[in-house]
Design a protein around this motif. Structure first.
Motif, PDB file in Angstrom:
ATOM      1  N   LYS A  95       0.837  -1.176  -0.033  1.00 50.35           N
ATOM      2  CA  LYS A  95      -0.083  -0.035   0.029  1.00 50.35           C
ATOM      3  C   LYS A  95       0.736   1.344   0.027  1.00 50.35           C
ATOM      4  N   ASP A  96       1.916   1.208   0.832  1.00 54.97           N
ATOM      5  CA  ASP A  96       2.801   2.310   0.678  1.00 54.97           C
ATOM      6  C   ASP A  96       3.226   2.897  -0.606  1.00 54.97           C
ATOM      7  N   VAL A  97       3.824   1.587  -1.531  1.00 56.21           N
ATOM      8  CA  VAL A  97       4.275   2.072  -2.846  1.00 56.21           C
ATOM      9  C   VAL A  97       3.262   2.172  -3.688  1.00 56.21           C
ATOM     10  N   ALA A  98       2.020   1.582  -3.539  1.00 56.02           N
ATOM     11  CA  ALA A  98       0.839   2.236  -4.314  1.00 56.02           C
ATOM     12  C   ALA A  98       0.433   3.555  -4.173  1.00 56.02           C
ATOM     13  N   GLU A  99       0.598   4.182  -2.683  1.00 54.55           N
ATOM     14  CA  GLU A  99       0.172   5.482  -2.609  1.00 54.55           C
ATOM     15  C   GLU A  99       1.255   6.499  -3.313  1.00 54.55           C
ATOM     16  N   LYS A 100       2.548   6.044  -3.392  1.00 56.05           N
ATOM     17  CA  LYS A 100       3.439   6.849  -3.686  1.00 56.05           C
ATOM     18  C   LYS A 100       3.540   6.946  -5.178  1.00 56.05           C
ATOM     19  N   THR A 101       3.288   5.821  -5.973  1.00 56.34           N
ATOM     20  CA  THR A 101       3.118   5.779  -7.502  1.00 56.34           C
ATOM     21  C   THR A 101       1.797   6.231  -8.085  1.00 56.34           C
ATOM     22  N   GLY A 102       0.562   6.084  -7.237  1.00 52.95           N
ATOM     23  CA  GLY A 102      -0.609   6.245  -7.867  1.00 52.95           C
ATOM     24  C   GLY A 102      -0.790   4.917  -8.625  1.00 52.95           C
ATOM     25  N   LEU A 103      -0.445   3.827  -8.491  1.00 55.25           N
ATOM     26  CA  LEU A 103      -0.784   2.502  -9.147  1.00 55.25           C
ATOM     27  C   LEU A 103      -1.696   1.828  -8.179  1.00 55.25           C
ATOM     28  N   ASP A 104      -2.181   0.821  -8.669  1.00 59.07           N
ATOM     29  CA  ASP A 104      -3.171  -0.016  -8.112  1.00 59.07           C
ATOM     30  C   ASP A 104      -2.302  -0.847  -7.294  1.00 59.07           C
ATOM     31  N   LEU A 105      -2.862  -1.620  -5.976  1.00 59.18           N
ATOM     32  CA  LEU A 105      -2.274  -2.525  -5.081  1.00 59.18           C
ATOM     33  C   LEU A 105      -1.851  -3.849  -6.037  1.00 59.18           C
ATOM     34  N   SER A 106      -2.735  -4.221  -6.925  1.00 55.33           N
ATOM     35  CA  SER A 106      -2.488  -5.323  -7.488  1.00 55.33           C
ATOM     36  C   SER A 106      -1.277  -5.372  -8.582  1.00 55.33           C
ATOM     37  N   THR A 107      -1.149  -4.226  -9.135  1.00 58.36           N
ATOM     38  CA  THR A 107       0.022  -3.816 -10.075  1.00 58.36           C
ATOM     39  C   THR A 107       1.257  -3.697  -8.984  1.00 58.36           C
ATOM     40  N   ILE A 108       1.467  -3.125  -7.998  1.00 52.31           N
ATOM     41  CA  ILE A 108       2.484  -3.245  -7.288  1.00 52.31           C
ATOM     42  C   ILE A 108       2.911  -4.744  -6.806  1.00 52.31           C
ATOM     43  N   SER A 109       1.883  -5.626  -6.778  1.00 46.81           N
ATOM     44  CA  SER A 109       2.183  -7.036  -6.340  1.00 46.81           C
ATOM     45  C   SER A 109       2.716  -7.603  -7.587  1.00 46.81           C
ATOM     46  N   ARG A 110       2.213  -7.555  -8.817  1.00 53.48           N
ATOM     47  CA  ARG A 110       2.719  -8.090  -9.751  1.00 53.48           C
ATOM     48  C   ARG A 110       4.452  -7.572 -10.239  1.00 53.48           C
ATOM     49  N   VAL A 111       4.514  -6.199  -9.702  1.00 51.89           N
ATOM     50  CA  VAL A 111       5.739  -5.892 -10.293  1.00 51.89           C
ATOM     51  C   VAL A 111       6.575  -6.448  -9.226  1.00 51.89           C
ATOM     52  N   SER A 112       6.251  -6.721  -8.104  1.00 53.25           N
ATOM     53  CA  SER A 112       7.204  -7.254  -6.994  1.00 53.25           C
ATOM     54  C   SER A 112       7.412  -8.798  -7.189  1.00 53.25           C
ATOM     55  N   ASN A 113       6.517  -9.542  -7.618  1.00 55.17           N
ATOM     56  CA  ASN A 113       6.724 -10.926  -7.704  1.00 55.17           C
ATOM     57  C   ASN A 113       7.617 -11.330  -8.871  1.00 55.17           C
ATOM     58  N   SER A 114       8.571 -12.385  -8.249  1.00 60.18           N
ATOM     59  CA  SER A 114       9.700 -12.648  -9.468  1.00 60.18           C
ATOM     60  C   SER A 114      10.538 -12.101 -10.125  1.00 60.18           C
ATOM     61  N   LYS A 115      10.895 -10.716  -9.174  1.00 61.24           N
ATOM     62  CA  LYS A 115      12.155  -9.808  -9.954  1.00 61.24           C
ATOM     63  C   LYS A 115      12.907  -9.836  -8.991  1.00 61.24           C
ATOM     64  N   TYR A 116      14.063  -9.311  -9.393  1.00 57.84           N
ATOM     65  CA  TYR A 116      15.229  -9.158  -8.672  1.00 57.84           C
ATOM     66  C   TYR A 116      15.860  -7.923  -9.032  1.00 57.84           C
ATOM     67  N   ALA A 117      16.539  -7.351  -7.954  1.00 56.57           N
ATOM     68  CA  ALA A 117      17.276  -5.989  -7.969  1.00 56.57           C
ATOM     69  C   ALA A 117      18.784  -6.235  -7.749  1.00 56.57           C
ATOM     70  N   GLN A 118      19.541  -6.016  -8.247  1.00 58.88           N
ATOM     71  CA  GLN A 118      21.112  -6.131  -8.248  1.00 58.88           C
ATOM     72  C   GLN A 118      21.650  -4.380  -7.568  1.00 58.88           C
ATOM     73  N   THR A 119      22.094  -4.902  -6.370  1.00 58.10           N
ATOM     74  CA  THR A 119      22.542  -3.735  -5.663  1.00 58.10           C
ATOM     75  C   THR A 119      23.965  -3.751  -5.313  1.00 58.10           C
ATOM     76  N   ARG A 120      24.448  -2.783  -4.697  1.00 54.40           N
ATOM     77  CA  ARG A 120      25.904  -2.893  -4.123  1.00 54.40           C
ATOM     78  C   ARG A 120      26.075  -4.064  -3.129  1.00 54.40           C
ATOM     79  N   TRP A 121      25.088  -4.081  -2.486  1.00 54.92           N
ATOM     80  CA  TRP A 121      25.100  -5.077  -1.329  1.00 54.92           C
ATOM     81  C   TRP A 121      24.670  -6.798  -1.861  1.00 54.92           C
ATOM     82  N   GLY A 122      24.347  -6.990  -2.898  1.00 52.30           N
ATOM     83  CA  GLY A 122      23.988  -8.113  -3.398  1.00 52.30           C
ATOM     84  C   GLY A 122      22.787  -7.919  -4.325  1.00 52.30           C
ATOM     85  N   THR A 123      22.200  -9.153  -4.580  1.00 51.00           N
ATOM     86  CA  THR A 123      21.053  -9.266  -5.624  1.00 51.00           C
ATOM     87  C   THR A 123      20.069  -9.803  -4.887  1.00 51.00           C
TER      88      THR A 123
END
Length: 504
Positions: A398-426
């Motif tokens: 909900k926090d991300v949805a409110e900040k982006t203006g996107l639907d909760l279900s959309t944020i959930s779909r984006v967050s599933n099965s995806k990875y982010a490579q950072t300085r501290w690991g993936t």
């Protein structure tokens, strides 16, 4: 009677419009959920099914882009077989004219869409998942080190005993017993310590450390001699507890530093990596699979955080120029076309619409992923600066949805099965989300912070006298996490930590 026919016709058109919108929304939702590797497969499948969709210039035209036979041969008898009755032919002719009526001068400048930018500097950097496991990467360094066969066997066992973050939490006496039982190697404590010191010289710095404190000291020891290095060693050695609690003011006062000196010191301390193993990929014992991150996040030394979308092997897409030319040809000669040609053109229109819709869905996916990651970085900025899990603040969909203006279900779909490579690991995107725990005083705490503190307490306990849940509760309260004993038990179970009598 005629009025009734007109009403029925309008109702049908409305239903078709609703179906079209629904199909496009479904397509966008599907593509948003796909990680980069599956998106490539989906694009290939779409190009295979739709000859109006093709890769941009510079790519070889695949065989499956050939036109269907009924487009190349308008007199195909299979097409005319459907129109044997005069009344059916007239109805179909009328339907064709109506469907094709929308292809007018508005389509004269039909654009050729691209899946990516034509500007070179705007292209996303291509970064691929590692094809070697963590174990393999360390064993490569073993091969470059002078060791006896016996030392090599011990080294291999030590590497296999590392935790996910690259630290070695098994005591030497336990490793000695396991080597004797499983490998028939009678290794002394001193022998194991000697080989471990060799492992701790491997990259990345901090691998093989037996605690977070030792891990950080190893990283500091590899720096060039300077006053900052001396101060860093002093902080980690003598003020480690205030350091872990981020009591910078206490450390500054103890070392008698000015504000500028303290800020410079703390900036260098935040560059240390508490999870050296995470930056090397997967640990032995996990299912070895190649992970291709969808996001590449870069944290600069000055605190600037930037990221790019990993475009992987996604090609630039466009609508086939041959299909566009065929539609323009109809515009110039639509009053003199045969029924068969109109049939072919209706097919072309459907394929072009589908290609445009797919390209638009790919664009929507890129935009959705971009603003979602911007919101996550904004909400979890401190973690991307220091890599400390305790820095992850409570954050839900909900926090991300409110900040982006996107639907909760959309944020959930984006967050599933995806990875982010950072300085501290993936990390999987879900790693950045955590619930909150509200204390009796109304203070909101991150459950991830509490779990991290709980894990540290258990790791530091006396193995001969492990702490009970009540004792852990008191220790957590001392660290600023006043939670109930039953909550301690729940979080301990979620972390896979057994009860006290089983930890001896």
């Amino acid at each position: 009677m005629a009025q009734s026919q007109i009403q029925e016709q309008r109702q049908t058109q409305g239903q078709k419009l609703a179906q079209s919108i629904s199909h496009q929304q479904l397509l966008q939702a599907t593509l948003v959920e796909l990680p980069i590797t599956q998106l490539v497969d989906r694009i290939n499948t779409e190009m295979n099914d739709n000859p109006a969709l093709e890769v941009d210039a510079g790519y070889d035209m695949p065989d499956y882009m050939e036109y269907p036979e009924n487009l190349e041969n308008p007199d195909n008898p299979d097409v005319s077989d459907d129109f044997t009755a005069s009344s059916e032919r007239e109805e179909r002719q009328s339907a064709l004219d109506e469907a094709l009526a929308g292809i007018g001068r508005d389509d004269e400048d039909l654009p050729v869409y691209h899946g990516g930018s034509n500007v070179a500097e705007d292209r996303e950097e291509m970064v691929y998942g590692q094809s070697e496991s963590f174990y393999d990467q360390l064993m490569e360094q073993v091969g470059e080190t002078e060791l006896t066969d016996r030392q090599r066997d011990i080294m291999e066992y030590l590497i296999g005993s590392l935790d996910d973050d690259g630290l070695l939490r098994k005591p030497s006496d336990v490793i000695s017993d396991e080597l004797a039982i499983y490998h028939n190697i009678d290794a002394s404590h001193q022998e194991i310590e000697h080989v471990l010191k060799v492992l701790q010289d491997f990259d990345p710095a901090g691998i093989g450390a037996r605690s977070l404190q030792e891990c950080l000291l190893i990283q500091i020891s590899r720096r060039d001699d300077s006053k900052v290095k001396t101060l860093m060693q002093q902080v980690i050695s003598d003020y480690f507890e205030p350091f872990t609690k981020k009591h910078w003011d206490k450390i500054q006062a103890a070392l008698s530093l000015t504000d500028i000196q303290a800020e410079a010191l703390f900036k260098e301390l935040r560059k240390l990596n508490p999870r050296p193993g995470a930056s090397m990929g997967e640990m032995m014992g996990r299912s070895i699979q190649q992970i291709t991150p969808d996001f590449i996040i870069d944290t600069q030394d000055d605190g600037t955080i930037t990221f790019t979308l990993n475009n992987g092997e996604v090609p630039e897409l466009k609508v086939s120029q041959s299909f566009v030319d065929s539609m323009k040809e109809y515009q110039d000669n639509k009053d003199h076309l045969s029924r068969q040609t109109k049939e072919a053109l209706l097919y072309i229109k459907k394929k072009v619409d589908a290609a445009q819709g797919f390209i638009e869905a790919v664009k929507v996916r890129r935009h959705t992923l971009t603003i979602t990651m911007q919101a996550i970085i904004s909400l979890q900025r401190q973690f991307f600066l220091d890599g400390d899990e305790a820095s992850l603040r409570p954050m839900i969909l909900k926090d991300v949805a409110e900040k982006t203006g996107l639907d909760l279900s959309t944020i959930s779909r984006v967050s599933n099965s995806k990875y982010a490579q950072t300085r501290w690991g993936t990390f999987p995107l879900r790693h950045f989300f955590s619930d909150s725990y509200v204390t009796e005083s109304g203070e909101e705490l991150s459950t991830r912070q509490i779990k991290a503190a709980l894990r540290d307490i258990v790791e530091a306990e006396d193995r001969q006298k492990p702490l009970s849940d009540d004792a852990i509760k008191e220790a957590l309260a001392g660290k600023g996490y006043p939670i109930a004993r039953r909550t301690v038990a729940k979080y301990r179970e979620q972390l896979g930590i057994p009860i006290a009598r089983l930890r001896k």
